[in-house]
Design a protein around this motif. Structure first.
Motif, PDB file in Angstrom:
ATOM      1  N   VAL A   1       0.783  -1.213  -0.146  1.00  0.00           N
ATOM      2  CA  VAL A   1      -0.016  -0.099  -0.042  1.00  0.00           C
ATOM      3  C   VAL A   1       0.861   1.118   0.008  1.00  0.00           C
ATOM      4  O   VAL A   1       1.783   1.509   1.017  1.00  0.00           O
ATOM      5  N   THR A   2       0.688   1.982  -0.871  1.00  0.00           N
ATOM      6  CA  THR A   2       1.547   3.168  -1.126  1.00  0.00           C
ATOM      7  C   THR A   2       0.735   4.528  -1.090  1.00  0.00           C
ATOM      8  O   THR A   2      -0.415   4.476  -1.684  1.00  0.00           O
ATOM      9  N   LEU A   3       1.101   5.381  -0.247  1.00  0.00           N
ATOM     10  CA  LEU A   3       0.552   6.468  -0.049  1.00  0.00           C
ATOM     11  C   LEU A   3       1.239   7.798   0.296  1.00  0.00           C
ATOM     12  O   LEU A   3       2.290   7.631   0.718  1.00  0.00           O
ATOM     13  N   THR A   4       0.846   8.829   0.202  1.00  0.00           N
ATOM     14  CA  THR A   4       1.539  10.150   0.391  1.00  0.00           C
ATOM     15  C   THR A   4       1.412  10.687   1.776  1.00  0.00           C
ATOM     16  O   THR A   4       0.332  10.673   2.244  1.00  0.00           O
ATOM     17  N   GLU A   5       2.510  11.052   2.389  1.00  0.00           N
ATOM     18  CA  GLU A   5       2.484  11.824   3.437  1.00  0.00           C
ATOM     19  C   GLU A   5       1.342  12.568   3.968  1.00  0.00           C
ATOM     20  O   GLU A   5       0.866  13.413   3.089  1.00  0.00           O
ATOM     21  N   GLY A   6       0.516  12.416   5.100  1.00  0.00           N
ATOM     22  CA  GLY A   6      -0.482  13.349   5.414  1.00  0.00           C
ATOM     23  C   GLY A   6      -1.909  12.895   5.089  1.00  0.00           C
ATOM     24  O   GLY A   6      -2.728  13.075   5.569  1.00  0.00           O
ATOM     25  N   LEU A   7      -1.812  12.023   4.140  1.00  0.00           N
ATOM     26  CA  LEU A   7      -3.275  11.165   3.775  1.00  0.00           C
ATOM     27  C   LEU A   7      -3.619  10.166   4.862  1.00  0.00           C
ATOM     28  O   LEU A   7      -2.606   9.421   5.588  1.00  0.00           O
ATOM     29  N   PRO A   8      -4.859   9.618   4.960  1.00  0.00           N
ATOM     30  CA  PRO A   8      -5.226   8.648   6.014  1.00  0.00           C
ATOM     31  C   PRO A   8      -4.866   7.081   5.422  1.00  0.00           C
ATOM     32  O   PRO A   8      -4.749   7.082   4.166  1.00  0.00           O
ATOM     33  N   VAL A   9      -4.495   6.577   6.472  1.00  0.00           N
ATOM     34  CA  VAL A   9      -4.244   5.190   6.366  1.00  0.00           C
ATOM     35  C   VAL A   9      -5.531   4.175   6.578  1.00  0.00           C
ATOM     36  O   VAL A   9      -5.947   4.310   7.698  1.00  0.00           O
ATOM     37  N   MET A  10      -5.624   2.983   6.016  1.00  0.00           N
ATOM     38  CA  MET A  10      -6.505   2.081   6.547  1.00  0.00           C
ATOM     39  C   MET A  10      -5.816   0.796   5.727  1.00  0.00           C
ATOM     40  O   MET A  10      -5.822   0.708   4.547  1.00  0.00           O
ATOM     41  N   LEU A  11      -5.542  -0.110   6.516  1.00  0.00           N
ATOM     42  CA  LEU A  11      -5.272  -1.289   6.407  1.00  0.00           C
ATOM     43  C   LEU A  11      -6.190  -2.458   6.762  1.00  0.00           C
ATOM     44  O   LEU A  11      -6.453  -2.648   7.879  1.00  0.00           O
ATOM     45  N   ASN A  12      -6.751  -3.045   5.861  1.00  0.00           N
ATOM     46  CA  ASN A  12      -7.943  -4.208   5.966  1.00  0.00           C
ATOM     47  C   ASN A  12      -7.349  -5.462   6.781  1.00  0.00           C
ATOM     48  O   ASN A  12      -6.345  -6.066   6.386  1.00  0.00           O
ATOM     49  N   CYS A  13      -8.187  -5.861   7.670  1.00  0.00           N
ATOM     50  CA  CYS A  13      -8.029  -7.211   8.447  1.00  0.00           C
ATOM     51  C   CYS A  13      -9.240  -7.862   8.793  1.00  0.00           C
ATOM     52  O   CYS A  13     -10.236  -7.275   9.214  1.00  0.00           O
TER      53      CYS A  13
END
Lengths: 119, 114
Positions: free
Chosen positions: B11-23
């Protein structure tokens, strides 16, 4: 507190040779776990001990893998007749059993791992 | 049998954006413990947060997760990603009382770009 100590850090073996990996859990921890880590499979459970007794070895390839915990200060994982597919990082973890009836929530503390390479 | 499924791969995203990792998880037991472990480069996995209580938010180091037994989920979230969050994240399950075996998902690599 030195944490969980694993030796050696790296081990290279030829196909068909034996490899023995060592783990010293955190003093006072009564549960010891072995995991195998690869990029494809992630963290695979191998086996665990509680108070030195083997509790669950359902993840162990039965024919060539064996684990022991002869005393509370160390555990060994032995792989006989190593194969290239055994190449992985082997992680040992320990956990504190506070003696409560439900110990399912205890945190695992991992060692630095042994990177096994089978040529 | 008991299992854990995570957002696979990178999962690649830009600093400052929200993170969501599914489980999501599967178990026959009604009272599982769920964990998130984080592993930074050249380090060992370490606990990030854990939960046992249904529908209760658990927070640590800016990350949070809520165990939802109705959907068998335990997604990891953070409102604003930091470069230092780049790491491998594992969701894990202990099926229930006295079931001490900890089962891990395959892990999700989070890469935060500047």
């Amino acid at each position: 507190n030195a944490g969980v100590i694993q030796t050696p850090r790296h081990k290279v073996t030829g196909k068909g040779q034996e490899a023995t990996l060592w783990c010293e859990p955190i003093s006072g921890h009564s549960a010891v776990f072995w995991y195998r880590q690869t990029i494809v499979q992630g963290l695979e459970f191998l086996t665990y001990f509680r108070n030195q007794a083997p509790i669950d070895d359902s993840g162990m390839p039965k024919e060539r893998f064996s684990a022991q915990m002869p005393n509370q200060s160390h555990s060994t994982l032995k792989i006989q007749s190593t194969q290239p597919q055994d190449s992985a990082v082997y992680l040992c973890a320990s956990s504190l059993d506070k003696g409560l009836r439900d110990f399912s929530a205890e945190t695992l503390y991992f060692g630095s791992g042994t990177r096994l390479t089978v040529l | 049998g008991d299992s854990v499924t995570q957002t696979e791969g990178l999962v690649t995203l830009t600093e400052g954006l929200p993170v969501m990792l599914n489980c999501t998880y599967q178990t026959i037991y009604s009272n599982p413990f769920l964990f998130w472990y984080v592993q930074h480069l050249n380090e060992s996995p370490r606990l990030l947060l854990k939960s046992f209580t249904d529908n209760k938010r658990t927070e640590h180091q800016g990350f949070h997760a809520t165990l939802h037994k109705s959907s068998s989920s335990f997604h990891l979230q953070k409102s604003s990603a930091q470069l230092s969050d780049s790491a491998l994240y594992y969701c894990a399950l202990t099926p229930g009382t006295n079931a001490y075996k900890v089962i891990f998902g395959k892990g999700t690599h989070l890469h935060v770009l500047p």
